[in-house]
Design a protein around this motif. Structure first.
Motif, PDB file in Angstrom:
ATOM      1  N   LYS A   1       4.770  38.056  -8.984  1.00  0.00           N
ATOM      2  CA  LYS A   1       3.843  39.080  -9.446  1.00  0.00           C
ATOM      3  C   LYS A   1       3.146  39.684  -8.218  1.00  0.00           C
ATOM      4  CE  LYS A   1       4.170  38.276 -13.970  1.00  0.00           C
ATOM      5  NZ  LYS A   1       4.639  39.306 -14.932  1.00  0.00           N
ATOM      6  N   PRO A   2       2.545  40.867  -8.348  1.00  0.00           N
ATOM      7  CA  PRO A   2       1.754  41.406  -7.241  1.00  0.00           C
ATOM      8  C   PRO A   2       0.546  40.507  -6.966  1.00  0.00           C
ATOM      9  CG  PRO A   2       2.297  43.134  -8.823  1.00  0.00           C
ATOM     10  CD  PRO A   2       2.669  41.831  -9.465  1.00  0.00           C
TER      11      PRO A   2
ATOM     12  N   MET B   1      -3.047  41.657   1.927  1.00  0.00           N
ATOM     13  CA  MET B   1      -1.880  41.307   1.122  1.00  0.00           C
ATOM     14  C   MET B   1      -2.063  41.669  -0.350  1.00  0.00           C
ATOM     15  SD  MET B   1      -0.585  37.688   2.743  1.00  0.00           S
ATOM     16  CE  MET B   1       0.991  37.835   1.901  1.00  0.00           C
ATOM     17  N   LYS B   2      -3.254  42.071  -0.743  1.00  0.00           N
ATOM     18  CA  LYS B   2      -3.506  42.396  -2.144  1.00  0.00           C
ATOM     19  C   LYS B   2      -2.572  43.522  -2.596  1.00  0.00           C
ATOM     20  CE  LYS B   2      -7.219  42.931  -5.483  1.00  0.00           C
ATOM     21  NZ  LYS B   2      -8.689  42.953  -5.688  1.00  0.00           N
ATOM     22  N   GLY B   3      -1.926  43.297  -3.737  1.00  0.00           N
ATOM     23  CA  GLY B   3      -0.999  44.278  -4.284  1.00  0.00           C
ATOM     24  C   GLY B   3       0.436  44.083  -3.844  1.00  0.00           C
ATOM     25  N   ARG B   4       0.668  43.318  -2.778  1.00  0.00           N
ATOM     26  CA  ARG B   4       2.037  43.049  -2.340  1.00  0.00           C
ATOM     27  C   ARG B   4       2.688  42.008  -3.251  1.00  0.00           C
ATOM     28  NH1 ARG B   4       1.632  42.090   4.221  1.00  0.00           N
ATOM     29  NH2 ARG B   4       0.463  43.995   4.761  1.00  0.00           N
ATOM     30  N   PRO B   5       4.024  41.979  -3.316  1.00  0.00           N
ATOM     31  CA  PRO B   5       4.690  40.935  -4.098  1.00  0.00           C
ATOM     32  C   PRO B   5       4.390  39.550  -3.521  1.00  0.00           C
ATOM     33  CG  PRO B   5       6.208  42.715  -3.605  1.00  0.00           C
ATOM     34  CD  PRO B   5       4.980  42.959  -2.783  1.00  0.00           C
ATOM     35  N   ASP B   6       4.182  38.587  -4.390  1.00  0.00           N
ATOM     36  CA  ASP B   6       3.963  37.210  -3.952  1.00  0.00           C
ATOM     37  C   ASP B   6       5.197  36.702  -3.216  1.00  0.00           C
ATOM     38  OD1 ASP B   6       2.460  34.934  -3.701  1.00  0.00           O
ATOM     39  OD2 ASP B   6       2.247  34.559  -5.847  1.00  0.00           O
TER      40      ASP B   6
ATOM     41  N   SER C   1       3.709  30.296  -4.682  1.00  0.00           N
ATOM     42  CA  SER C   1       2.818  31.180  -3.906  1.00  0.00           C
ATOM     43  C   SER C   1       2.540  30.493  -2.579  1.00  0.00           C
ATOM     44  CB  SER C   1       1.513  31.434  -4.659  1.00  0.00           C
ATOM     45  OG  SER C   1       1.748  32.088  -5.895  1.00  0.00           O
ATOM     46  N   ARG C   2       3.221  30.909  -1.525  1.00  0.00           N
ATOM     47  CA  ARG C   2       3.165  30.124  -0.279  1.00  0.00           C
ATOM     48  C   ARG C   2       1.842  30.235   0.465  1.00  0.00           C
ATOM     49  NH1 ARG C   2       5.436  32.106   5.004  1.00  0.00           N
ATOM     50  NH2 ARG C   2       5.610  34.367   4.935  1.00  0.00           N
ATOM     51  N   PHE C   3       1.007  31.219   0.118  1.00  0.00           N
ATOM     52  CA  PHE C   3      -0.298  31.332   0.764  1.00  0.00           C
ATOM     53  C   PHE C   3      -1.428  30.810  -0.120  1.00  0.00           C
ATOM     54  CE2 PHE C   3       2.253  34.776   2.720  1.00  0.00           C
ATOM     55  CZ  PHE C   3       2.153  34.405   4.043  1.00  0.00           C
ATOM     56  N   ALA C   4      -1.086  30.093  -1.188  1.00  0.00           N
ATOM     57  CA  ALA C   4      -2.110  29.661  -2.147  1.00  0.00           C
ATOM     58  C   ALA C   4      -3.110  28.690  -1.542  1.00  0.00           C
ATOM     59  CB  ALA C   4      -1.457  29.044  -3.376  1.00  0.00           C
ATOM     60  N   ASN C   5      -2.670  27.854  -0.608  1.00  0.00           N
ATOM     61  CA  ASN C   5      -3.623  26.938   0.031  1.00  0.00           C
ATOM     62  C   ASN C   5      -4.661  27.681   0.855  1.00  0.00           C
ATOM     63  OD1 ASN C   5      -2.769  24.456  -0.967  1.00  0.00           O
ATOM     64  ND2 ASN C   5      -1.175  24.245   0.579  1.00  0.00           N
ATOM     65  N   PHE C   6      -4.430  28.982   1.073  1.00  0.00           N
ATOM     66  CA  PHE C   6      -5.397  29.830   1.766  1.00  0.00           C
ATOM     67  C   PHE C   6      -6.071  30.782   0.776  1.00  0.00           C
ATOM     68  CE2 PHE C   6      -1.943  28.756   4.693  1.00  0.00           C
ATOM     69  CZ  PHE C   6      -2.653  28.077   5.672  1.00  0.00           C
ATOM     70  N   GLY C   7      -6.010  30.421  -0.520  1.00  0.00           N
ATOM     71  CA  GLY C   7      -6.701  31.188  -1.547  1.00  0.00           C
ATOM     72  C   GLY C   7      -6.083  32.533  -1.855  1.00  0.00           C
ATOM     73  N   THR C   8      -4.775  32.684  -1.581  1.00  0.00           N
ATOM     74  CA  THR C   8      -4.113  33.985  -1.743  1.00  0.00           C
ATOM     75  C   THR C   8      -2.811  33.834  -2.525  1.00  0.00           C
ATOM     76  OG1 THR C   8      -5.086  34.821   0.308  1.00  0.00           O
ATOM     77  CG2 THR C   8      -3.107  35.927  -0.488  1.00  0.00           C
TER      78      THR C   8
END
Length: 253
Positions: free
Chosen positions: A141-142, A153-158, A230-237
């Motif tokens: 998802k975006p 990165m907001k709006g980019r594909p996960d 979501s590979r950046f999830a540990n950074f809250g993204t």
């Protein structure tokens, strides 16, 4: 006589080839074995000994809110057959936290100081495979949840990641996410690594094969998979609602 010799040589060649292409595998790396207890899905049978309970996920934590981040998939599998299953992970916003759909080797311990999650990481493993192969189906998802410094990165594909590291740890690694993560690029305890970053969605399962890159000639003691939607999830993204299916992982030798 020549025919007999040819048969012997062919048999010897097949034996050598088999030795090169087979070797130790982590238990349940095909993602077929699951059980449910107290409303929480686990990647092992409740009859399995501790030595086989080597996979975990955020489920023990998110299950308290009635949410399983990681679930079995029995219909949409990469390789059909009796008793076959795949693993489905979904990134979700749970209470105050953004939680990636993720699976790893080790044990979920719990939330620490309301800031992060403690996990004990790694499964005993002492081989040196050449490749990691398997299948994935990615439905990103975006990105709608961002944290500094990833606001752009907001709006980019996960994006997703499938990675396994082989280490010389003497015991499982204790990680508290708010105090720091394993640096798979530079950690001196990492002997070998195979990694695949997934940047695009797919219409179905895709086969992959990722080579191991070895940094030393040491014999590993632990293996650690990280599989995250979501590979950046540990950074809250990341993106709430991103889904990753994985199936039939295997080491090649």
């Amino acid at each position: 006589m020549k025919k007999t010799l040819s048969i012997v040589l062919l048999a010897a060649f097949c034996t050598i080839l088999a030795a090169q292409t087979t070797g130790p595998q982590l238990y349940n790396s095909g993602f077929d074995t699951w059980s449910k207890k107290g409303g929480i899905w686990y990647m092992y049978s409740q009859d399995d000994p501790e030595s086989k309970r080597i996979w975990d996920s955020p489920n023990p934590g998110t299950g308290k809110f009635g949410i399983n981040i990681c679930t079995p998939e029995y219909e949409h599998v990469a390789v059909a057959g009796k008793g076959k299953a795949a693993c489905r992970v979904e990134s979700r916003k749970v209470a105050w936290a953004f939680v990636p759909g993720n699976v790893y080797n080790g044990k979920y311990v719990g939330v620490v100081e309301l800031k992060g999650v403690e996990t004990h990481l790694g499964a005993p493993f002492s081989a040196r495979p050449k490749t990691l192969s398997g299948y994935y189906h990615y439905l990103p998802k975006p990105i709608n949840i961002v944290k500094e410094p990833y606001e752009n990165m907001k709006g980019r594909p996960d994006e997703a990641i499938i990675e396994v590291i082989l280490t010389d740890w003497e015991k499982p690694f204790v990680q508290q996410t708010h105090k720091g993560l394993i640096d798979s690029e530079n950690d001196p305890h990492i002997i070998g690594r195979a990694s695949l970053v997934i940047r695009k969605g797919t219409s179905g399962y895709v086969h992959f094969e990722a080579p191991f890159e070895y940094r030393s000639s040491k014999t590993p003691r632990y293996a650690l998979f990280t599989i995250a939607s979501s590979r950046f999830a540990n950074f809250g993204t990341g993106a709430s609602g991103t889904v990753l299916y994985v199936d039939e992982f295997r080491f090649g030798y």
